[in-house]
Design an enzyme around this catalytic site. Structure first.
Site, PDB file in Angstrom:
ATOM      1  N   ASN A 114       1.097 -52.068  14.701  1.00  0.00           N
ATOM      2  CA  ASN A 114       0.541 -50.730  14.515  1.00  0.00           C
ATOM      3  C   ASN A 114      -0.009 -50.240  15.845  1.00  0.00           C
ATOM      4  O   ASN A 114      -0.132 -51.002  16.809  1.00  0.00           O
ATOM      5  CB  ASN A 114      -0.562 -50.746  13.451  1.00  0.00           C
ATOM      6  CG  ASN A 114      -0.653 -49.449  12.671  1.00  0.00           C
ATOM      7  OD1 ASN A 114      -0.835 -48.397  13.257  1.00  0.00           O
ATOM      8  ND2 ASN A 114      -0.513 -49.525  11.353  1.00  0.00           N
ATOM      9  N   PRO A 163       2.659 -47.221   8.816  1.00  0.00           N
ATOM     10  CA  PRO A 163       1.980 -46.047   9.363  1.00  0.00           C
ATOM     11  C   PRO A 163       0.464 -46.221   9.392  1.00  0.00           C
ATOM     12  O   PRO A 163      -0.117 -46.891   8.535  1.00  0.00           O
ATOM     13  CB  PRO A 163       2.374 -44.919   8.394  1.00  0.00           C
ATOM     14  CG  PRO A 163       3.595 -45.412   7.708  1.00  0.00           C
ATOM     15  CD  PRO A 163       3.445 -46.895   7.614  1.00  0.00           C
ATOM     16  N   CYS A 164      -0.163 -45.623  10.387  1.00  0.00           N
ATOM     17  CA  CYS A 164      -1.626 -45.660  10.510  1.00  0.00           C
ATOM     18  C   CYS A 164      -2.196 -44.496   9.723  1.00  0.00           C
ATOM     19  O   CYS A 164      -1.990 -43.335  10.063  1.00  0.00           O
ATOM     20  CB  CYS A 164      -2.036 -45.563  11.976  1.00  0.00           C
ATOM     21  SG  CYS A 164      -3.818 -45.699  12.245  1.00  0.00           S
ATOM     22  N   GLN A 165      -2.906 -44.791   8.638  1.00  0.00           N
ATOM     23  CA  GLN A 165      -3.438 -43.757   7.757  1.00  0.00           C
ATOM     24  C   GLN A 165      -4.870 -44.109   7.360  1.00  0.00           C
ATOM     25  O   GLN A 165      -5.469 -45.029   7.916  1.00  0.00           O
ATOM     26  CB  GLN A 165      -2.544 -43.650   6.509  1.00  0.00           C
ATOM     27  CG  GLN A 165      -1.106 -43.268   6.837  1.00  0.00           C
ATOM     28  CD  GLN A 165      -0.166 -43.557   5.681  1.00  0.00           C
ATOM     29  OE1 GLN A 165      -0.017 -44.675   5.241  1.00  0.00           O
ATOM     30  NE2 GLN A 165       0.499 -42.517   5.196  1.00  0.00           N
ATOM     31  N   TYR A 188      -7.136 -45.873   4.883  1.00  0.00           N
ATOM     32  CA  TYR A 188      -6.864 -46.961   3.945  1.00  0.00           C
ATOM     33  C   TYR A 188      -7.929 -47.091   2.853  1.00  0.00           C
ATOM     34  O   TYR A 188      -8.028 -48.136   2.212  1.00  0.00           O
ATOM     35  CB  TYR A 188      -6.730 -48.277   4.713  1.00  0.00           C
ATOM     36  CG  TYR A 188      -5.620 -48.205   5.736  1.00  0.00           C
ATOM     37  CD1 TYR A 188      -4.304 -48.398   5.369  1.00  0.00           C
ATOM     38  CD2 TYR A 188      -5.900 -47.874   7.051  1.00  0.00           C
ATOM     39  CE1 TYR A 188      -3.283 -48.295   6.290  1.00  0.00           C
ATOM     40  CE2 TYR A 188      -4.885 -47.767   7.979  1.00  0.00           C
ATOM     41  CZ  TYR A 188      -3.582 -47.976   7.596  1.00  0.00           C
ATOM     42  OH  TYR A 188      -2.570 -47.854   8.516  1.00  0.00           O
TER      43      TYR A 188
END
Length: 454
Positions: A150, A102-104, A106
């Site tokens: 991603n 998942p793109c969150q 970081y």
């Protein structure tokens, strides 16, 4: 030419969904084994867990199609917290780790424990990949190669400092001894029937030949430039071999510490606020080389870079008019709703704070054109409610209809009916495909990696 390796590369599949990475690397059960030569990859362990749902539909489909051996439907953080389960993971002797994480945000911070290195925000699943790689390294069993996928906005997040999140990911891989390639790929540019832009990241441990190839190409220069200021064009990289591209900008280079905390503190976006990371690049030994690229265009002289154009119409044509359930057709009474949502508009709205503003959006094609690749499938593709983002096509008799789950599967390269399972709704099947990847892109990357290993 497809090359084989002496034994299949053993793969760990993280965030597996219904098995897109596995299908691309192994081939789908019953379809791709015959005539494909020696198997190049073997998934020996997989994990799929959806924390927001009680029933684990994706994991059920995965186990039904691939078998339950080596498949774990459990929060990956719980797996990493269990010495017994992590020992089982080590026992697989894996060569490759793959996953679409998942793109969150970081961001990292010092751990309260001096013995621990870094820690991410709770629930940020990138760090479960990092932890897995780190502990394999500590055990003397480094994962040799990593393939990740991603959304392409990863290169530009977060908004406050565009590119910082990607800098952290590169630095965390560099800290573990990896050289990293990346490339933004639109699947339609490589002959697949969906316009789906994603960034693919391939990392190689320093013990591998692929790492040495990148290191040798750098020839010790901190600017990644060859003689006469001709930029290295990544000719020997796995990604460029898999997905040929041509240069669209000058190459730029900059330093990035191979430590996530230092990278987080030192990275700055460009003066105009944009990211420093362009659509293709390499990171090794604290240095970044990056440039803007696009898929290689067809060359009439020798055919290099020519990929067949596959369209939404090709997928729809294979369905057949008689096999479309009645509920997939849009009733005449509903067409006005769809037309409004698909159309251009400027609407006065009021925010929660009472501020008035104009919300504008442009018109979309309605119905979707059949003579070009489909738009990107999103997770909200399923269901009969009118939506701006769902695909709508025109049948031969002039009626408008939504896409079937089988058509969505085809757009991602899955066999038709792959996600059909008792108790799994068509809406859920569409959700799977919104989360999935184009398996043909994975196959091209896998073939190039196997050739590099060979």
């Amino acid at each position: 030419m497809r090359q084989s390796v002496s034994a299949p590369l053993r793969v760990l599949e993280f965030f597996a969904g219904v098995g897109g990475f596995r299908g691309g690397l192994e081939g789908f059960p019953g379809l791709d084994e015959a005539g494909s030569g020696q198997r190049q990859f073997q998934v020996v362990w997989s994990n799929q867990f959806e924390p927001s749902t009680k029933r684990q539909h994706a994991s059920e489909v995965y186990a039904a199609r691939w078998g339950s051996e080596g498949h774990l439907n459990e929060d990956i953080n719980h797996v990493l917290a269990s010495s017994e389960k992590f020992s089982q993971l080590l026992a697989t002797n894996a060569d490759v780790l793959v996953g679409g994480f998942p793109c969150q945000d970081y961001s990292v911070a010092k751990s309260a424990s001096a013995a621990a290195g870094i820690e991410g925000k709770k629930g940020v699943l990138w760090w479960s990949i990092h932890e897995t790689l780190r502990r394999h390294l500590e055990a003397g069993q480094p994962i040799k190669h990593v393939i990740l996928e991603n959304v392409d906005r990863l290169l530009k997040s977060p908004t406050a400092c565009r590119g910082r999140d990607f800098a952290i990911i590169l630095a965390s891989l560099g800290q573990l001894g990896y050289a990293v390639e990346w490339q933004v790929v639109n699947a339609a540019d490589y002959g697949f029937p969906q316009r789906r832009r994603r960034v693919f990241i391939v990392a190689h441990h320093y013990s591998t030949g692929a790492y040495r190839t990148i290191a040798d190409a750098n020839v010790g220069s901190s600017t990644f430039l060859l003689s006469d200021h001709i930029p290295w064009d990544f000719a020997e990289s796995v990604l460029k071999a898999a997905l040929p591209w041509e240069t669209k900008s000058a190459l730029t280079a900059f330093s990035l510490p191979a430590d996530p905390l230092e990278a987080q503190g030192s990275y700055t976006s460009l003066a105009n606020g944009d990211t420093r990371f362009l659509t293709s690049g390499v990171y090794i030994n604290g240095e970044v080389a990056t440039l803007e690229t696009s898929a290689r265009v067809p060359d009439a002289a020798n055919g290099q870079g020519a990929f067949p154009v596959r369209t939404l119409g090709d997928v729809v044509k294979a369905t057949g008019e008689k096999s479309i359930p009645a509920e997939y057709f849009i009733s005449p009474e509903e067409i006005s709703k769809w037309s409004f949502l698909k159309g251009g508009k400027s609407l006065k709205r009021t925010s929660r704070t009472g501020h008035e503003y104009i919300y504008s959006e442009g018109a979309m094609s309605f119905p979707d054109p059949l003579d070009r690749p489909a738009r990107t499938i999103i997770t909200a593709e399923g269901g009969s409610a009118a939506s701006r983002f769902k695909h709508v096509v025109q049948a031969n008799d002039g009626r408008l209809r939504r896409l079937l789950p089988e058509e969505l599967e085809t757009l991602n390269g899955f066999p038709r009916g792959f996600t059909a399972l008792d108790g799994v709704s068509d809406t859920k099947r569409a959700f799977f495909m919104g989360n999935a990847l184009v398996t043909g892109i994975v196959k091209r990357i896998g073939d190039a990696l196997a050739a590099a290993v060979h």
